[in-house]
Design a protein around this motif. Structure first.
Motif: not given
Length: 362
Positions: A12, A101-102
């Motif tokens: 991440s 996320k993403p």
């Protein structure tokens, strides 16, 4: 804008940093998997935005965001998570935005725009007695103002005069010394004219930024009156500390992107450049002799070789490290790198001590 990333997932962190590189005014100054290590760094390093993950094992991002805002009210927080149910809680701690996320590029752009507007309003509504700047001097040189706008120098000599006076740390410098250091091969009459013009341009530049008396002149001595924080000051503080701190070491590894004013050709700066380089190397030598964290030791060894790539003792120590950690593949890769660097680039053989260590291990 100076950005810090906090997330307990390396992937991440990589994705967020890569996406942010597309924004010209965004500079990622730190990335951390340990939020409390990030909090400590923020005490000595200016940060505008924190991208903060919400679920990080034992640490909850919502709670941690409140810690940040209590200690650093100017910092803008953008929450990042895979869990949409936390959106309302995120805004309760005054997060400027909330990204899922993403991360979507268009959505990220909107979040960055919100921060720009927020910082702009804060600057407009806040009257500061002291205008401060931040100087990046390791590798390239860049000076930014409170709004993270880089200063553009009218001439190279204006930039050099600023750096020369700034490095004197408030100590007045005689006019004759300034002329000798900045214009060593110019006759005195012309040098005096060039100095006056350069001082005028430097004063004008800082006056545009709200500093009325950037350079004072008394008894033939010049003094710089500008508040400047910098990476070099942070490095000095770390290397001069009596106690080693893994957090400080990680910060140094991040800050030391190259030698002091490496991309400039100022003869007067070479002595200080050497001093800083040696102090960092001595500090890293202390680190590798004390730390037990193999990843941190490896990072220190690699940084030492980045700084002094032909130092045989550092080459040997890294190979010993790979032997001790039984990392044969890395040892092979690095030994080939040594061969290429010494034999192909310099035309000299690999030192016998290094060669024997490698042959005994492989």
């Amino acid at each position: 804008m100076r950005v810090m990333l906090i997330d307990d997932e390396e992937i991440s962190l990589n994705v967020t940093e890569m996406t942010l590189k597309e924004f010209d005014d965004v500079n990622v100054v730190g990335r951390f998997m340990d939020p409390y290590a990030a909090l400590k760094i923020m005490e000595t390093s200016h940060v505008d935005i924190v991208f903060l993950d919400i679920e990080m094992g034992d640490v909850h991002g919502i709670h941690f965001a409140s810690l940040i805002t209590k200690k650093f009210s100017h910092v803008q927080i953008i929450m990042v998570t895979a869990h949409p149910q936390y959106a309302l809680e995120a805004f309760d701690v005054d997060a400027v935005d909330y990204l899922l996320k993403p991360i979507n590029k268009k959505r990220l752009q909107k979040a960055i725009e919100k921060v720009r507007r927020s910082i702009g309003k804060s600057d407009a509504n806040t009257m500061e007695d002291t205008v401060s700047f931040y100087a990046e001097t390791l590798g390239g040189f860049n000076l930014v103002d409170n709004k993270q706008n880089p200063l553009k120098w009218r001439t190279k000599k204006v930039k050099e005069l600023f750096l020369f006076l700034w490095m004197r740390k408030g100590i007045p410098v005689h006019k004759a010394i300034v002329m000798e250091k900045l214009w060593p091969d110019t006759n005195q009459e012309k040098t005096t004219s060039l100095l006056h013009t350069t001082v005028y341009q430097l004063r004008k530049k800082f006056k545009e930024k709200g500093v009325e008396n950037a350079i004072s002149f008394n008894n033939n001595h010049y003094t710089l009156n500008v508040s400047v924080r910098s990476d070099i000051k942070e490095i000095e503080k770390i290397t001069q500390a009596q106690q080693l701190s893994p957090t400080d070491t990680e910060k140094l590894l991040l800050l030391y992107k190259g030698d002091f004013l490496e991309e400039e050709d100022f003869i007067w700066s070479l002595s200080l450049q050497h001093q800083v380089r040696q102090s960092v190397l001595r500090y890293l030598e202390r680190c590798i002799s004390v730390y037990k964290d193999s990843a941190l030791v490896e990072s220190c060894l690699k940084k030492m070789l980045d700084i002094d790539c032909y130092q045989e003792e550092y080459m040997y120590k890294l190979l010993v490290f790979y032997k001790q950690t039984k990392n044969v593949s890395e040892m092979k890769t690095y030994y080939k790198n040594i061969e290429s660097r010494l034999e192909e680039e310099l035309g000299i053989e690999v030192p016998l001590k290094i060669k024997e260590l490698y042959q005994q291990t492989i």
